[in-house]
Write an enzyme that holds these catalytic residues in place. Structure first.
Site, PDB file in Angstrom:
ATOM      1  N   CYS A  98       0.854  -1.193   0.000  1.00  0.00           N
ATOM      2  CA  CYS A  98       0.000   0.000   0.000  1.00  0.00           C
ATOM      3  C   CYS A  98       0.890   1.243   0.000  1.00  0.00           C
ATOM      4  CB  CYS A  98      -0.926  -0.009   1.218  1.00  0.00           C
ATOM      5  SG  CYS A  98      -2.103   1.353   1.244  1.00  0.00           S
ATOM      6  N   GLU A 415     -22.589   4.783  -0.813  1.00  0.00           N
ATOM      7  CA  GLU A 415     -22.913   3.368  -0.637  1.00  0.00           C
ATOM      8  C   GLU A 415     -21.693   2.493  -0.913  1.00  0.00           C
ATOM      9  OE1 GLU A 415     -25.781   2.273   0.646  1.00  0.00           O
ATOM     10  OE2 GLU A 415     -26.246   4.396   0.867  1.00  0.00           O
TER      11      GLU A 415
END
Length: 445
Positions: A98, A415
């Site tokens: 990452c 969402e």
């Protein structure tokens, strides 16, 4: 008269108002102000809004809980020195390649006085930190392998041994950063968003607004207020704080612009700036050993070899919370607040679907709920959504080439973020359960 309290939780919650419209909860001005306050607090404390906070800002009540926990484990009082905390975060983020988090914590590591030589490779770090490498990779990829023997090795390593309190904080940081990698990669956070800005004289800000929320007494008098002020009208408190923060931000921006102009005129860089620029492009693989160690399917044939973690035998509510809170004061409450916040976020998704997401992630990580019908997972989660969830939870560094499922592509950004928050928190709790179970086994043997 400007009125400000030293209780961030009171200030934020007093501005949160919700109304019902057509059966759905919608944000009104109070909720939008709350987002604005959180973002501006991040600006004041960091000099920039990080990309993770930007992504989470669509869910302000969760963002508040997340920031409080992250600030507590990385900056507040604890057994580990600050450079150790950021280096552990680097080790955790590197397991999933990452870049965003490796770059971010490398810069913060230097700013809190870390030795830049440690950033050359894992071998350059002190032996005590290198001892964490094994439990780091196990928790990141196959957490069910976490055993009492791993804990014993760390606590009885001679001169390099860890104390139980230090180990618990290290485990919390590892689990926090592993799960955050899933969110970062799932939301496709670009490492270019890592901004390195400084306070005057190349020092960290003397005060973060999250200090007040966590009980830090070193709060500037200008931000403190007597208890009687808490009964003032919320609208006055909100507007005054917004003005105060805007003034701080404007002043900070002017100072940064001035420093940038001076830099362009002189074409000179300090040693620290050169080190940070070098670290920005550091290869995460330099902090990894055994790069082939990765997630392996937790299948039934392995249940004879590795004990399934059954939630009725070891759960967060009945076991993990009390243990971690006893060994690392208050962190249990902060983590519990995160789990509750993500579970209660307003969403278009049904509670059954959210539970299916949570339990499915725990399932692929070897955790079983005897009272849950796993047939619901296949009924409620489309195959492409299941593939996406498993990839983000178990192979976050591979999600760059994974297509977002149609069900999420058509959904609002809030969402999609909500699904990624569920994945992150379910994974965080799973890693903590395995680590805390191993610590419990060590303590009773």
């Amino acid at each position: 008269m400007i009125i400000c309290t030293n209780k961030m939780e009171y200030r934020l919650r007093s501005q949160c108002q919700r109304v019902q419209k057509q059966g759905l909860q919608v944000m009104v001005n109070g909720e939008k102000d709350r987002v604005s306050l959180l973002v501006m607090k991040a600006l004041v404390s960091r000099g920039s809004v990080d990309a993770v906070s930007q992504q989470m800002a669509t869910h302000p009540q969760y963002l508040e809980s997340f920031l409080r926990t992250q600030h507590y484990i990385l900056h507040m009082d604890g057994p580990l020195p600050l450079p150790y905390r950021h280096y552990i975060a680097i080790m955790a983020a590197a397991r999933h390649h990452c870049d965003y988090l490796v770059y971010l914590h490398s810069a913060q590591f230097l700013r809190v006085g870390g030795d830049h030589l440690w950033l050359q490779s894992l071998e350059a770090a002190p032996p005590r930190l290198r001892l964490l490498d094994h439990i780091n990779k196990v928790l990141a990829h196959q957490p069910w392998l976490t055993a009492c023997s791993h804990i014993q090795t760390l606590l009885k390593a001679g001169e390099q041994c860890w104390s139980l309190a230090e180990l618990v904080q290290a485990v919390v940081i590892l689990a926090h950063c592993h799960s955050l990698c899933s969110f970062v990669c799932g939301c496709d956070v670009n490492p270019d968003f890592v901004l390195f800005s400084k306070s005057p004289n190349d020092t960290l800000p003397a005060f973060s607004p999250y200090d007040a929320a966590n009980g830090n007494t070193n709060v500037p008098q200008s931000l403190a207020a007597p208890s009687e002020h808490r009964t003032r009208r919320r609208s006055l408190e909100s507007s005054c704080e917004m003005v105060f923060l805007r003034e701080r931000i404007q002043k900070s921006q002017e100072e940064r612009d001035k420093r940038e102009e001076q830099f362009l005129q002189t074409h000179q860089q300090t040693d620290t700036e050169e080190e940070e620029e070098m670290i920005c492009f550091a290869d995460p693989s330099r902090f990894i050993t055994d790069p082939d160690f990765c997630y392996q399917e937790f299948s039934r044939r392995e249940e004879d070899r590795f004990q399934v973690l059954r939630i009725q035998d070891y759960s967060w509510e009945d076991h993990g919370f009390s243990l971690v809170n006893r060994l690392y004061s208050d962190i249990g409450h902060l983590l519990d607040d995160r789990f509750r916040s993500v579970a209660t976020l307003p969403s278009l998704h049904s509670p059954d679907l959210k539970r299916a997401v949570w339990n499915y992630i725990h399932f692929v990580l070897g955790i079983r709920y005897d009272d849950y019908d796993y047939g619901e997972v296949n009924q409620l989660l489309e195959p492409d959504l299941k593939l996406y969830i498993k990839a983000v939870a178990c192979f976050p560094d591979a999600t760059k080439t994974l297509m977002c499922p149609l069900s999420l592509t058509a959904a609002k950004s809030s969402e999609r973020t909500h699904i990624n928050l569920l994945i992150m928190e379910a994974r965080l709790q799973a890693e903590l359960l395995y680590a805390l179970r191993a610590i419990t086994q060590y303590m009773i043997t």
